[in-house]
Design a protein around this motif. Structure first.
Motif, PDB file in Angstrom:
ATOM      1  N   THR A 128       1.189   5.325   0.158  1.00 48.72           N
ATOM      2  CA  THR A 128       0.490   6.535   0.583  1.00 48.72           C
ATOM      3  C   THR A 128       1.153   7.745  -0.047  1.00 48.72           C
ATOM      4  O   THR A 128       2.377   7.863  -0.055  1.00 48.72           O
ATOM      5  CB  THR A 128       0.523   6.681   2.120  1.00 48.72           C
ATOM      6  N   GLU A 147      -4.380   6.448  -0.845  1.00 48.39           N
ATOM      7  CA  GLU A 147      -3.728   5.151  -0.672  1.00 48.39           C
ATOM      8  C   GLU A 147      -3.952   4.320  -1.922  1.00 48.39           C
ATOM      9  O   GLU A 147      -5.086   4.155  -2.378  1.00 48.39           O
ATOM     10  CB  GLU A 147      -4.288   4.421   0.542  1.00 48.39           C
ATOM     11  N   THR A 207       0.852  -1.187   0.000  1.00 49.44           N
ATOM     12  CA  THR A 207       0.000   0.000   0.000  1.00 49.44           C
ATOM     13  C   THR A 207       0.890   1.240   0.000  1.00 49.44           C
ATOM     14  O   THR A 207       1.772   1.383   0.836  1.00 49.44           O
ATOM     15  CB  THR A 207      -0.916   0.021   1.237  1.00 49.44           C
TER      16      THR A 207
END
Lengths: 267, 337
Positions: B135, B146, B133
């Protein structure tokens, strides 16, 4: 000399944080009261192109934009800044529009406009700050690429570019045809269109080039960034309690701030 | 995804915090994914850099030896990285969000058919499926986005000063793999003909412990002289908001924010800066933000540790005087012991 400037219409990024909201699905910013404007760095790119034409004593500037029908307003503004021609590349043609697709569609338009000496893009869009399209476009067109340019002089068969680095500036000579990304600088603040030019811009045609006209396969234009799944979008919480330093006058406030900084052990 | 490659692009000979941040981020995500971290250095530096990469956790260093890479040129560096990747087969490739890093990332990613993200501030790996993930701040820092990458290769430019630097372990073994480069067919289409440093001899903004920064509220270039004097007293350096730079009051190299420097000082003194979110993202790493602004409603106060509502014109001379007195007293007591 032919210069192409790629512009994007976005929600006004100057909207104060207190008024900033996400839409109900939290997929993007809520339009709310924010105006639609040309992305800030794209306006700098327009200014760099206009100055390059002024210095060269002539040449042609074409603005192109992938966008909704409202992007006509952004292109109109570019015309009123005295860009010569403007074309809309309707976004609705493309169901999946990632950064690679954006670059491929822009590249198709540039090829249609060729010969083009230099393509200018803002360093990043003022909404998503992707910062990829200019480089992708250079790769797709296989042309020289220079990023973070503040000013551009077009010489006979090359460009002389002033570009920002961490320590200051570099002068870069680039072969043409080229793609450059433009950053903001005191020297490229976008000019304010004259009233007369606003009027003239309203009389100009802004043709739309659909996917067919560009020879782009609208269904298959998506690239690798399409595989990045949008997992979430949120407004980060800032939980700081600001301690306000008060006092009768500046002298008292100043003394108290010094005491505070001493307590924090930062002076 | 398991294999993480950290790409270092030296700017000069010193091993900077920038390099440490890229290596630290790469090592952390490799550990989270249960994978391995490798590194490569584009450019010619002292061989001790290989050991430095190892001490931050690289198990392999891909070494390239080529005259063509002795100084930065994007066509050559990008081609070199493609050739390194054809040996390394990395799933996740991390570069710094420096001028050179940001120039290489999109072209390189496009050529190898990878997805790419610039200005990333966080990476989180899921060892169960190898996904990552990413960001990244959007809307001028007003929101965070995200993105989930399920498979590689993914090319990521890490935002500077967003990574907590790891501590180097001592000497560690690492495998050095020589990658032979074939750059004969690569045309260098750009050439850096001049470097104009705005290095004033002062500490670099990115490394400064104290930053005194001015914005539109200063009303003109003159006040920056006072800020410079104040910064001098505090052992710091000066910075500015985009508004002040765009007005031409100070050079653009002093700009802090989304598109300027990212800083992480102990003390950030913001004077006449309203606190637009595009500025605030540049100072997210600051330990103490102190704001001086005559507008009590300025958004900067929401982010500041402490604030003074006052006109800087009357406040600054008083503050400088009080600070001088404090310094004199403090030094006096030290020397008296």
């Amino acid at each position: 000399m032919h210069v192409v400037v790629c512009i994007k219409q976005i929600l006004d990024p100057e909207l104060p944080p207190a008024d900033f909201r996400l839409d109900s699905k939290a997929e993007q910013a809520a339009a709310a009261s924010a105006a639609q404007v040309i992305s800030i760095f794209d306006e700098n790119a327009l200014e760099v192109a206009l100055q390059a034409r002024d210095n060269a004593g002539g040449g042609k500037i074409t603005a192109i934009s992938i966008g909704q029908p409202s992007a006509i307003d952004a292109l109109r503004k570019a015309l009123s800044m005295r860009v010569d021609e403007a074309y809309l590349l309707p976004q609705d043609n493309y169901p999946q529009l990632d950064a690679q697709a954006t670059a491929r569609i822009l590249a198709a338009a540039v090829r249609k406009l060729d010969p083009v000496d230099v393509v200018l893009c803002g360093r990043e869009a003022g909404d998503w700050h992707g910062g990829l399209v200019a480089g992708f476009l250079a790769a797709e067109l296989d042309r020289a690429y220079t990023s973070l340019v503040a000013s551009c002089t077009i010489e006979r068969d090359k460009l002389r570019l002033r570009r920002q680095t961490e320590d200051g500036w570099e002068i870069v000579e680039s072969a043409t045809p080229a793609v450059i990304s433009v950053t903001n600088d005191g020297g490229n603040l976008p000019r304010i269109p004259k009233v007369k030019d606003n009027m003239l811009a309203f009389r100009k045609q802004i043709p739309a080039w659909q996917a067919d006209a560009l020879g782009v396969n609208a269904q298959g234009v998506e690239g690798a960034n399409g595989a990045l799944e949008k997992k979430g979008l949120y407004i980060p919480k800032v939980e700081r309690n600001c301690e306000m330093i008060d006092g009768e006058n500046s002298t008292e406030k100043a003394q108290r701030l010094v005491n505070k900084l001493a307590a924090l052990q930062v002076i | 995804m398991k294999n993480v490659l950290a790409v270092l692009i030296p700017n000069g000979s010193s091993f900077r915090r920038t390099e440490i941040e890229v290596l630290s981020a790469a090592k952390r995500i490799a550990d989270e994914l249960g994978g391995a971290m490798s590194a490569t250095i584009l450019g010619s530096v002292d061989p001790s850099w290989n050991q430095s990469c190892a001490s931050y956790g690289a198990s392999v260093v891909y070494r390239v030896a080529s005259e063509a890479l002795s100084s930065y040129q994007n066509d050559l560096y990008t081609a070199a990285l493609q050739q390194i990747q054809s040996v390394a087969h990395a799933d996740l490739i991390l570069l710094p969000s420096t001028t050179y890093g940001m120039e290489i990332v999109p072209v390189f990613a496009y050529r190898i058919g990878a997805s790419a993200t610039m200005d990333c501030v966080g990476l989180k790996g899921d060892p169960s499926d190898g996904s990552v993930t990413i960001t990244k701040p959007v809307y001028g820092g007003k929101a965070n986005s995200e993105l989930l990458a399920k498979s590689g290769p993914v090319v990521i430019a890490m935002r500077m000063r967003s990574v907590v630097p790891a501590t180097a372990a001592g000497e560690r073994d690492c495998n050095i793999v020589d990658v032979p480069l074939a750059l004969g067919a690569t045309k260098a289409r750009t050439k850096i003909v001049e470097r104009l440093s705005e290095d004033t001899g002062a500490t670099k903004l990115e490394d400064a412990r104290v930053i005194v920064s001015g914005g539109r509220g200063l009303g003109g270039p003159e006040a920056f002289a006072d800020l410079t004097a104040l910064a001098g007293m505090l052992g710091g350096t000066i910075g500015a908001s985009r508004a002040a730079c765009d007005q031409g009051w100070v050079p653009a190299s002093l700009q802090i924010g989304q598109t300027g420097k990212k800083v992480a000082p102990d003390l950030y003194l913001a004077i006449g800066i309203s606190g637009a979110s595009q500025h605030m993202v540049g100072i997210a790493g600051a330990r103490h933000i102190v704001a001086i602004n005559k507008d009590a409603k300025a958004p900067i106060f929401q982010m500041a540790a402490c604030g003074v509502v006052d006109d800087f014109r009357s406040f600054l001379p008083q503050f400088t005087a009080a600070l001088r007195e404090y310094k004199a007293k403090n030094q006096g007591s030290t020397s008296g012991q």
